[in-house]
Design an enzyme around this catalytic site. Structure first.
Site, PDB file in Angstrom:
ATOM      1  N   SER A 157       0.861  -1.182   0.000  1.00 59.82           N
ATOM      2  CA  SER A 157       0.000   0.000   0.000  1.00 59.82           C
ATOM      3  C   SER A 157       0.890   1.221   0.000  1.00 59.82           C
ATOM      4  O   SER A 157       2.037   1.161   0.452  1.00 59.82           O
ATOM      5  CB  SER A 157      -0.876   0.003   1.255  1.00 59.82           C
ATOM      6  OG  SER A 157      -1.456   1.278   1.467  1.00 59.82           O
ATOM      7  N   TYR A 183       0.381  -0.167  10.733  1.00 60.14           N
ATOM      8  CA  TYR A 183      -0.055  -0.485   9.370  1.00 60.14           C
ATOM      9  C   TYR A 183       1.065  -0.192   8.377  1.00 60.14           C
ATOM     10  O   TYR A 183       1.372  -1.003   7.498  1.00 60.14           O
ATOM     11  CB  TYR A 183      -1.302   0.313   9.011  1.00 60.14           C
ATOM     12  CG  TYR A 183      -1.814   0.050   7.613  1.00 60.14           C
ATOM     13  CD1 TYR A 183      -2.311  -1.203   7.264  1.00 60.14           C
ATOM     14  CD2 TYR A 183      -1.799   1.046   6.632  1.00 60.14           C
ATOM     15  CE1 TYR A 183      -2.779  -1.454   5.978  1.00 60.14           C
ATOM     16  CE2 TYR A 183      -2.272   0.799   5.345  1.00 60.14           C
ATOM     17  CZ  TYR A 183      -2.757  -0.451   5.027  1.00 60.14           C
ATOM     18  OH  TYR A 183      -3.216  -0.706   3.758  1.00 60.14           O
TER      19      TYR A 183
END
Length: 324
Positions: A157, A183
């Site tokens: 990501s 994350y």
């Protein structure tokens, strides 16, 4: 080869392709990108095995995939697996190895995002343990089944830019927990997994790449309150505009999964091997001091650094007690 971009869909990328005889294994096919990736592949005749945590929920969510398989002659099978439980990962991978059916594509698609602090069944911080370590064990155990010309696609990501990996404190035992830092670490870890896997398997014609699918409102945001997500999204978009960028567009699942399909099936292997891809092309490498918004394109050098990838590979092996 046709040029695709951020607006390209899975069906556009696969237009005219016959995937009969191709076999794919995809984690997380009960929602969003996983469903669309599986649907696009079986619609062109591929045989797909997908993993889910909840078989009952997945049965309803994957009707569109079964319908596509019925029309194309492809096949679709779901198996229960929890990436946050390495025993579960090992049971499923052992079953795949025992069946001795080869794969042309493995997609490490499943993941969690910005969760409250938690631990996997094996005691690892939840996001790192699920997104990175679960997939580390899985792709390595499936590696012997990969055909020459096969590919492993790991979903990273642009959130990798929130944080580099921290191999000294992967479980936040000495660092205050921040869900977005965790994350970011995990998505950097996913990109590095692809770099390390590619380096170890390219000699036999198996390549790996990481991809950023774009921003898609899928179940990945299930751990966030809708108001909190909207506030964060608005703030990030304002920063994006302030840097002189055009207004940001959220992708559909068909546009988001297109980069997975492009890198996994269509793109030249040498072009994507060991790289970070987005919008159906290889991502540009950002300068270390480049000022970017959360929605800007490009990969930070630390997420594709071979030395960091090797260090993560070694640490992951130590943590899970299984070296490859």
């Amino acid at each position: 080869m046709k040029n695709f971009d951020a607006t390209s869909t899975t069906d556009e990328v696969l237009n005219g392709m016959d995937l009969r005889g191709k076999r794919a294994f995809i984690t997380g096919v009960s929602a969003g990108l996983g469903v669309e990736t599986a649907r696009a592949l079986v619609a062109h005749g591929a045989d797909v095995i997908g993993t889910v945590r909840d078989l009952d929920k997945a049965h309803g969510a994957t009707k569109v995939v079964r319908d596509a398989a019925g029309q194309s002659g492809g096949s679709f099978e779901i198996v229960s697996m929890d990436l946050a439980d390495l025993a579960s990962v090992r049971v499923v991978s052992d079953a795949m190895v025992a069946a001795q059916k080869p794969f042309d594509l493995v997609v490490a698609n499943a993941g969690v995002m910005a969760t409250p602090f938690g631990k996997t069944k094996d005691g690892f911080e939840l996001q790192f343990g699920t997104n990175v370590l679960g997939h580390y064990v899985l792709i390595n155990r499936l590696a012997p089944l990969m055909r020459e010309g096969g590919r492993v696609i790991v979903l990273s990501s642009n959130g990798h830019r929130f944080a580099d990996i921290d191999l000294n404190d992967p479980n936040f035992e000495h660092t205050p927990y921040d869900p977005w830092v965790a994350y970011g670490r995990s998505k950097t870890g996913d990109a590095l997994l692809a770099v390390a896997f590619d380096a170890r398997h390219r000699h036999r014609g198996v390549r790996a790449a990481s991809i950023h699918p774009g921003v898609i409102q899928t179940e990945l945001i299930r751990h966030m309150e809708p108001e909190a997500f909207q506030a964060a999204f608005t703030a990030m978009n304002e920063q994006h505009l302030a840097l002189g960028n055009p207004p940001f567009e959220v992708k559909t699942p068909a546009q988001g999964a297109a980069t997975t399909i492009w890198a996994g099936i269509v793109a030249d292997a040498e072009t994507i091997g060991g790289r970070y891809c987005e919008d159906c092309h290889v991502g540009s490498i950002l300068a270390d001091d480049a000022i970017v918004s959360a929605f800007s394109v490009g990969v930070r050098p630390f997420a594709i650094d071979p030395a960091r990838a090797d260090a993560l590979w070694k640490k992951a092996g130590e943590l899970v007690g299984e070296r490859f």
